[in-house]
Design an enzyme around this catalytic site. Structure first.
Site, mmCIF file in Angstrom:
data_model
loop_
_atom_site.group_PDB
_atom_site.id
_atom_site.type_symbol
_atom_site.label_atom_id
_atom_site.label_comp_id
_atom_site.label_asym_id
_atom_site.label_seq_id
_atom_site.Cartn_x
_atom_site.Cartn_y
_atom_site.Cartn_z
ATOM 1 N N GLY A 44 53.048 19.836 48.961
ATOM 2 C CA GLY A 44 51.806 19.640 48.091
ATOM 3 C C GLY A 44 51.535 20.733 47.717
ATOM 4 N N CYS A 45 51.311 22.023 48.214
ATOM 5 C CA CYS A 45 50.777 23.228 47.628
ATOM 6 C C CYS A 45 51.777 23.727 46.782
ATOM 7 C CB CYS A 45 50.299 24.011 48.906
ATOM 8 S SG CYS A 45 49.062 23.471 50.084
ATOM 9 N N THR A 46 53.137 23.690 47.001
ATOM 10 C CA THR A 46 53.935 24.113 46.203
ATOM 11 C C THR A 46 53.922 23.191 44.917
ATOM 12 O OG1 THR A 46 55.373 24.894 47.984
ATOM 13 C CG2 THR A 46 56.553 24.606 45.843
ATOM 14 N N ALA A 49 50.957 24.530 42.927
ATOM 15 C CA ALA A 49 50.976 25.944 42.459
ATOM 16 C C ALA A 49 51.769 25.914 41.092
ATOM 17 C CB ALA A 49 51.509 26.803 43.759
#
Length: 155
Positions: A44-46, A49
């Site tokens: 999710g963070c990738t 970003a």
């Protein structure tokens, strides 16, 4: 400290992926997209970003700076930036001071386990350093466009 829209955004000083100490006040005169995320290199963070990366030029055109904040150390941020070609600063909030100031360091539950962590959130701060919009408990899909549209329509 409780956050209030249209009041001064809490300042902080954190280690940046550029090797420098970074303060929120360093960006006065620009709109700031301050986004908190749980952990580098996770799915999710990738995605989040990379969505910010893909819209970076559009934010820049609106005189907006993107700052990503997580508890990861600078070295991990550097690897994350290199792997995904991120054109903006990532800040290391290893002691969760900024996360606490923005109210995003919270008790979380996952598969019956409770732990403290970052609740994915984004804050829009205007050129005078006032918090003008908060997006809390963000779902990644479509979020970056919502932040971009807010700046485009309101700042």
């Amino acid at each position: 400290m409780s956050l209030k829209v249209n009041e001064a955004a809490p300042d902080f000083e954190l280690a940046g992926s550029n090797g420098e100490s970074v303060k929120l006040t360093d960006f006065r005169g620009k709109n700031v997209v301050l986004y908190f995320y749980p952990k580098d290199m996770t799915p999710g963070c990738t995605t989040e970003a990379c969505d910010f990366r893909d819209q970076h030029e559009n934010f820049t055109d609106l005189d907006a700076v993107i700052l990503g904040v997580s508890p990861d150390p600078v070295g991990r941020h550097e690897k994350f930036i290199e792997k995904h070609g991120l054109p903006f600063l990532l800040l290391a909030d290893e002691e969760n001071k900024a996360a606490e100031a923005y109210g995003v360091w919270q008790l979380k539950k996952n598969f019956g386990k409770e732990y403290m962590g970052i609740v994915r959130s984004t804050f829009i701060i205007d050129k005078e350093g006032r918090l003008v919009k908060e997006f809390r408990n963000v779902k990644v899909k479509g979020h970056v466009e919502k932040a971009l549209n807010y700046i485009r329509e309101n700042l």
